[in-house]
Design an enzyme around this catalytic site. Structure first.
Site, mmCIF file in Angstrom:
data_model
loop_
_atom_site.group_PDB
_atom_site.id
_atom_site.type_symbol
_atom_site.label_atom_id
_atom_site.label_comp_id
_atom_site.label_asym_id
_atom_site.label_seq_id
_atom_site.Cartn_x
_atom_site.Cartn_y
_atom_site.Cartn_z
ATOM 1 N N LYS A 159 48.021 36.420 42.957
ATOM 2 C CA LYS A 159 47.654 36.398 44.387
ATOM 3 C C LYS A 159 46.729 35.211 44.632
ATOM 4 O O LYS A 159 45.755 35.040 43.906
ATOM 5 C CB LYS A 159 46.934 37.705 44.736
ATOM 6 C CG LYS A 159 46.238 37.715 46.076
ATOM 7 C CD LYS A 159 44.832 38.328 45.999
ATOM 8 C CE LYS A 159 43.877 37.469 45.242
ATOM 9 N NZ LYS A 159 42.467 37.870 45.286
ATOM 10 N N GLY A 219 40.036 35.735 40.060
ATOM 11 C CA GLY A 219 40.254 35.499 41.489
ATOM 12 C C GLY A 219 41.724 35.487 41.885
ATOM 13 O O GLY A 219 42.061 35.198 43.032
ATOM 14 N N GLY A 238 44.604 39.831 39.258
ATOM 15 C CA GLY A 238 45.443 40.261 38.130
ATOM 16 C C GLY A 238 45.598 41.771 38.029
ATOM 17 O O GLY A 238 46.716 42.289 37.910
ATOM 18 N N ASP A 286 42.760 44.701 47.110
ATOM 19 C CA ASP A 286 43.852 43.721 47.062
ATOM 20 C C ASP A 286 45.209 44.372 46.799
ATOM 21 O O ASP A 286 46.241 43.701 46.871
ATOM 22 C CB ASP A 286 43.599 42.701 45.927
ATOM 23 C CG ASP A 286 42.588 41.634 46.322
ATOM 24 O OD1 ASP A 286 42.277 41.525 47.526
ATOM 25 O OD2 ASP A 286 42.125 40.922 45.431
HETATM 26 P P1 ATP Z 1 40.261 39.895 42.542
HETATM 27 O O1 ATP Z 1 40.824 38.548 42.888
HETATM 28 O O2 ATP Z 1 41.031 41.050 43.162
HETATM 29 O O3 ATP Z 1 38.781 40.001 42.672
HETATM 30 P P2 ATP Z 1 40.288 39.235 39.764
HETATM 31 O O4 ATP Z 1 41.516 38.433 39.474
HETATM 32 O O5 ATP Z 1 39.026 38.462 39.972
HETATM 33 O O6 ATP Z 1 40.567 40.162 40.993
HETATM 34 P P3 ATP Z 1 41.054 41.080 37.677
HETATM 35 O O7 ATP Z 1 41.825 40.175 36.777
HETATM 36 O O8 ATP Z 1 41.818 42.031 38.502
HETATM 37 O O9 ATP Z 1 40.037 40.261 38.584
HETATM 38 O O10 ATP Z 1 39.981 41.861 36.739
HETATM 39 C C1 ATP Z 1 38.935 42.621 37.309
HETATM 40 C C2 ATP Z 1 38.523 43.694 36.306
HETATM 41 O O11 ATP Z 1 39.552 44.677 36.228
HETATM 42 C C3 ATP Z 1 38.282 43.186 34.894
HETATM 43 O O12 ATP Z 1 36.972 43.518 34.546
HETATM 44 C C4 ATP Z 1 39.287 43.940 34.030
HETATM 45 O O13 ATP Z 1 38.723 44.390 32.819
HETATM 46 C C5 ATP Z 1 39.720 45.133 34.880
HETATM 47 N N1 ATP Z 1 41.149 45.475 34.692
HETATM 48 C C6 ATP Z 1 41.663 46.697 34.541
HETATM 49 N N2 ATP Z 1 42.998 46.654 34.416
HETATM 50 C C7 ATP Z 1 43.352 45.374 34.489
HETATM 51 C C8 ATP Z 1 44.610 44.694 34.420
HETATM 52 N N3 ATP Z 1 45.767 45.337 34.269
HETATM 53 N N4 ATP Z 1 44.592 43.351 34.546
HETATM 54 C C9 ATP Z 1 43.419 42.698 34.734
HETATM 55 N N5 ATP Z 1 42.217 43.280 34.797
HETATM 56 C C10 ATP Z 1 42.174 44.615 34.676
#
Ligand code: ATP
Length: 275
Positions: free
Chosen positions: A13, A103, A106, A141
């Site tokens: 995203k 960000g 994931g 999200d």
């Molecule tokens: P956003 O952009 O929505 O803020 P992000 O990309 O910054 O998300 P994510 O990669 O979603 O962050 O990770 C956020 C937290 O979610 C991490 O601390 C991770 O340990 C936890 N988590 C749990 N399940 C998952 C998964 N399937 N993939 C990634 N992170 C996960």
């Protein structure tokens, strides 16, 4: 492609813009964001099984929880509870290609792909809107990721407006190899005066917490033929779009050569990528 019964792609995203309002009484910041999805992301597969199990692979598998805290299993349990499938399992494989806490949503895109995949495997017949409503209980999200197409998301992420399809944008994604906590960025945001012209309101607070993000943005702005340069979500991943795919490819090669430790990926964003 990983083996299994049903496959779902979980695209990265990308926030093309992100406006953030002041902290509300509900403890959330209202947002208003234009979102597009990449043709790169995680891959999931779902096979019938008695128990709910998760198997991880891929370059970032070691960075996500392998047990019940993984958003894939959390989404599966919520869907099972809502649809009366509590005694029905699934063997789920997640190939984790996306850097974690970067960000690019994931965890949210994995959770959304799980809702879509299990809705097919279990034949629960829920609409995208119903899956998005269930997803909203798990993370802001997730409703956007359920749709996986160009859209505007508002409020706590539960208000979704699908936008007309546009030609895909040749884009380079760059993560400087750091994870950044979304909660920490919002906490820093609360202590700052944000320039209303900033196209991502979380960019200045993220740079304060992780100055290397400023270096990434400068490196992207120095690339020939770049168009939009921006940070996605709460960082640290930044991106630049380019006039042509050739320019994006060259930019990605040069950047990776100059910064071998950075994660650099040439992608297309804006095409409708979810299954
Ligand atoms: P956003 O952009 O929505 O803020 P992000 O990309 O910054 O998300 P994510 O990669 O979603 O962050 O990770 C956020 C937290 O979610 C991490 O601390 C991770 O340990 C936890 N988590 C749990 N399940 C998952 C998964 N399937 N993939 C990634 N992170 C996960």
């Amino acid at each position: 492609m990983i083996s299994g019964f049903i496959h779902e792609f979980a695209p990265a995203k990308i926030n093309l813009s992100l406006a953030v309002g002041p902290l509300g009484k509900d403890g959330f910041h209202p947002i208003d964001s234009l979102v597009a999805f990449a043709d790169f992301g995680d891959e999931l597969s779902f096979a019938p099984a008695r128990e709910l199990t998760l198997h991880l692979s891929g370059p970032f598998a070691q960075h996500v929880p392998s047990g019940h805290d993984n958003l894939v299993l959390r989404a599966a349990r919520v869907l099972a509870a809502k649809t009366g499938k509590i005694d029905t399992g699934a063997e789920i494989h997640l190939c984790k290609n996306l850097p974690v806490a970067s960000g690019m949503g994931g965890g949210s895109t994995d959770a959304a792909a799980t809702l879509r995949g299990l809705n097919r495997l279990w034949d629960t017949g829920l609409s995208a809107a119903e899956l998005a409503r269930i997803g909203a209980e798990l993370g802001s999200d997730i409703p956007a990721c359920v749709y996986g197409q160009r859209l505007r998301m508002c409020g706590r992420g539960e208000q979704i407006y699908i936008l007309d399809a546009q030609p895909a944008l040749a884009t380079v994604l760059v993560n400087p190899g750091i994870s950044i906590s979304t909660a920490a960025v919002f906490a820093q945001f609360d202590q700052m005066q944000i320039n209303p012209l900033d196209s991502n309101a979380l960019c200045a607070p993220a740079i304060l917490l992780a100055p290397v993000i400023g270096d990434v943005l400068s490196a992207l702005r120095a690339l020939p033929l770049h168009q939009l340069v921006q940070m996605s979500g709460s960082g640290a991943t930044c991106f630049a779009s380019f006039e042509t795919e050739t320019a994006a490819k060259k930019a990605a090669q040069n950047l990776q050569q100059a910064h071998p430790k950075w994660w650099v990926k040439q992608v297309q964003i804006g095409a409708n990528t979810a299954d």
